[in-house]
Enzyme design. Structure first.
Site, PDB file in Angstrom:
ATOM      1  N   PHE A   8       0.853  -1.185   0.000  1.00  0.00           N
ATOM      2  CA  PHE A   8       0.000   0.000   0.000  1.00  0.00           C
ATOM      3  C   PHE A   8       0.888   1.234   0.000  1.00  0.00           C
ATOM      4  CE2 PHE A   8      -2.401   3.494   1.847  1.00  0.00           C
ATOM      5  CZ  PHE A   8      -3.512   3.487   1.021  1.00  0.00           C
ATOM      6  N   ASP A  54       9.328   2.750   1.721  1.00  0.00           N
ATOM      7  CA  ASP A  54       8.142   3.441   2.215  1.00  0.00           C
ATOM      8  C   ASP A  54       8.042   3.145   3.709  1.00  0.00           C
ATOM      9  OD1 ASP A  54       5.604   4.126   3.054  1.00  0.00           O
ATOM     10  OD2 ASP A  54       4.590   3.433   1.236  1.00  0.00           O
ATOM     11  N   LYS A 107       2.688   9.477   8.547  1.00  0.00           N
ATOM     12  CA  LYS A 107       1.937   9.037   9.746  1.00  0.00           C
ATOM     13  C   LYS A 107       2.485   9.540  11.084  1.00  0.00           C
ATOM     14  CE  LYS A 107      -0.859   5.308   8.033  1.00  0.00           C
ATOM     15  NZ  LYS A 107      -0.505   4.784   6.712  1.00  0.00           N
TER      16      LYS A 107
HETATM   17  C1  LIG Z   1      -0.793   5.137   5.276  1.00  0.00           C
HETATM   18  C2  LIG Z   1       0.226   4.757   4.282  1.00  0.00           C
HETATM   19  C3  LIG Z   1       0.405   5.499   3.091  1.00  0.00           C
HETATM   20  C4  LIG Z   1      -0.480   6.646   2.722  1.00  0.00           C
HETATM   21  O1  LIG Z   1      -0.417   7.713   3.615  1.00  0.00           O
HETATM   22  P1  LIG Z   1      -1.535   8.878   3.564  1.00  0.00           P
HETATM   23  O2  LIG Z   1      -1.037   9.874   4.569  1.00  0.00           O
HETATM   24  O3  LIG Z   1      -2.837   8.260   3.911  1.00  0.00           O
HETATM   25  O4  LIG Z   1      -1.533   9.411   2.173  1.00  0.00           O
HETATM   26  C5  LIG Z   1       1.412   5.100   2.239  1.00  0.00           C
HETATM   27  N1  LIG Z   1       2.211   4.048   2.522  1.00  0.00           N
HETATM   28  C6  LIG Z   1       2.075   3.330   3.646  1.00  0.00           C
HETATM   29  C7  LIG Z   1       2.987   2.186   3.915  1.00  0.00           C
HETATM   30  C8  LIG Z   1       1.062   3.641   4.553  1.00  0.00           C
HETATM   31  O5  LIG Z   1       0.903   2.894   5.660  1.00  0.00           O
END
Ligand SMILES: *Cc1c(COP(=O)(O)O)cnc(C)c1O
Length: 381
Positions: free
Chosen positions: A122, A207, A236
């Site tokens: 994701f 990421d 986050k």
């Molecule tokens: C939550 C998340 C995102 C997206 O972040 P947003 O602030 O909702 O755009 C991208 N990559 C990972 C691994 C995430 O957990």
């Protein structure tokens, strides 16, 4: 009746205040929050140091734009580079924006376009990050995806060896796939990714939006391995609940984001930076991170005991305070029962319960949560 788009499947609870691991709903009921707002409030709700930094900044200046110099941005960037393999930082406002910036930077720097990502990953919901995401449900109905994203099976070395070529601009991955079910990358796989990136002059993007900011017991989760990523993305937990995101890139990439090439109106906003500075100051401490590891092991051991004889329990995966509990049945009913009994947890896909408690959670709160699990499972039998 609602005046909101109904894109979120919301629970029938409204949280109106929070303090550390405890949150209170509009009816006055209290809960232990083992979600931290999906891995956001690493220092718990309304941590006094963050509240103080933010309040002080709110009384001083809120917004200046990036037409001006910013000591606060410099300070946060200095700490982020000091605690990672990167040398330069770009600030934005969310995870998707951080990944979007990373993809743009990788394309511009390499002059290539293909980005390899992995199934169940994701990476966000903008067009580029949605295309990068390895889950069909995120893409449904949104028309043709941005091209040149390839999704491979995670931890599959041969598939990667076959796909990597001279056209590859970057490989982007989560060290532990969060939304996809708390699936960790293997060391052998990660080292192969890094080696192949070097061989084909592609960038390694990690990421760390969910795994970073101390969640796994290191500042960033890649630091559990001998890796040196070209770009790290963060969001986050970075502002402990104040929206902010960042990419941290290596020196060689600096010239690529030349003046005017990329930007964000709100990126690096003084309020966001004051929250991030206070958050980083507390989390990037050896003692604090050691506690995260120990509390994660403590909680996991207790959970293993609770579930050992539970028929649909399949196992626990964890690193620090990022914990996934897999079942052979859907977890939504169990989550609802736990909530009723005062414990809020997440899922990651239909069969995995996910725990992302505040990193400041105490052993006493862990014990309390375990009691709620036990009560809930007894009721279910
Ligand atoms: C939550 C998340 C995102 C997206 O972040 P947003 O602030 O909702 O755009 C991208 N990559 C990972 C691994 C995430 O957990």
């Amino acid at each position: 009746m609602t005046s909101l788009f109904e894109n979120y499947g919301r629970w029938d609870v409204e949280l109106v205040s929070g303090n550390g691991t405890t949150v209170t709903d509009s009816e006055g009921k209290t809960y232990l929050d083992f979600t931290s707002g999906i891995g956001v409030c690493g220092l718990g709700h309304c941590h006094p140091k963050v509240v103080e930094a933010l309040s002080e900044q709110a009384r001083t200046i809120w917004h200046t734009s990036n037409l001006f110099k910013s000591t606060l941005q410099e300070e946060v960037a200095e700490r982020l580079t000091q605690f990672s393999s990167g040398d330069a930082v770009f600030f934005c406002n969310s995870g998707a924006e951080a990944n979007e910036a990373a993809i743009k930077l990788a394309r511009k720097y390499t002059g290539k376009s293909k980005v390899i990502t992995f199934q169940q990953s994701f990476h966000g919901r903008t067009f580029a990050t949605m295309a990068a995401t390895g889950q069909d449900k995120v893409k449904q109905g949104f028309g043709p995806m941005l091209e040149t994203f390839v999704h491979l099976p995670f931890n599959h070395i041969e598939a990667l060896e076959q796909e990597m070529d001279q056209d590859t601009a970057a490989v982007m991955l989560e060290i532990i796939q969060g939304e996809g079910g708390v699936h960790p990358a293997t060391e052998e796989f990660l080292l192969t990714v890094e080696k192949l990136c070097a061989e084909y002059e592609a960038l390694l993007i990690v990421d760390e939006i969910q795994t970073g900011m101390g969640r796994t017991g290191k500042p960033f989760a890649y630091q559990h391995f001998p890796l040196s990523p070209d770009i790290i993305t963060s969001a986050k937990g970075l502002g402990n609940g104040f929206p902010t995101g960042a990419i941290i890139g290596k020196e060689k990439l600096k010239a690529t984001f030349s003046p005017g090439s990329h930007g964000s109106t709100f990126g690096g906003n003084p309020l966001a930076m004051s929250a991030a500075k206070a958050t980083i100051q507390m989390i990037f401490q050896e003692d604090f991170l050691k506690e995260v590891t120990e509390k994660g092991d403590y909680l996991t051991e207790k959970l293993n005991n609770v579930f050992s004889r539970w028929p649909s329990f399949k196992g626990i995966r964890h690193k620090g305070l990022m914990i996934g509990i897999e079942f052979s049945e859907e977890v939504a009913p169990l989550m609802a029962e736990l909530r009723k009994n005062g414990l809020i947890v997440l899922n990651a896909g239909p069969n995995v319960l996910r725990l992302l408690p505040p990193l400041t959670v105490t052993r006493q709160e862990i014990d309390q949560a375990i009691e709620i699990w036990k009560q809930t499972l007894i009721q279910k039998v």
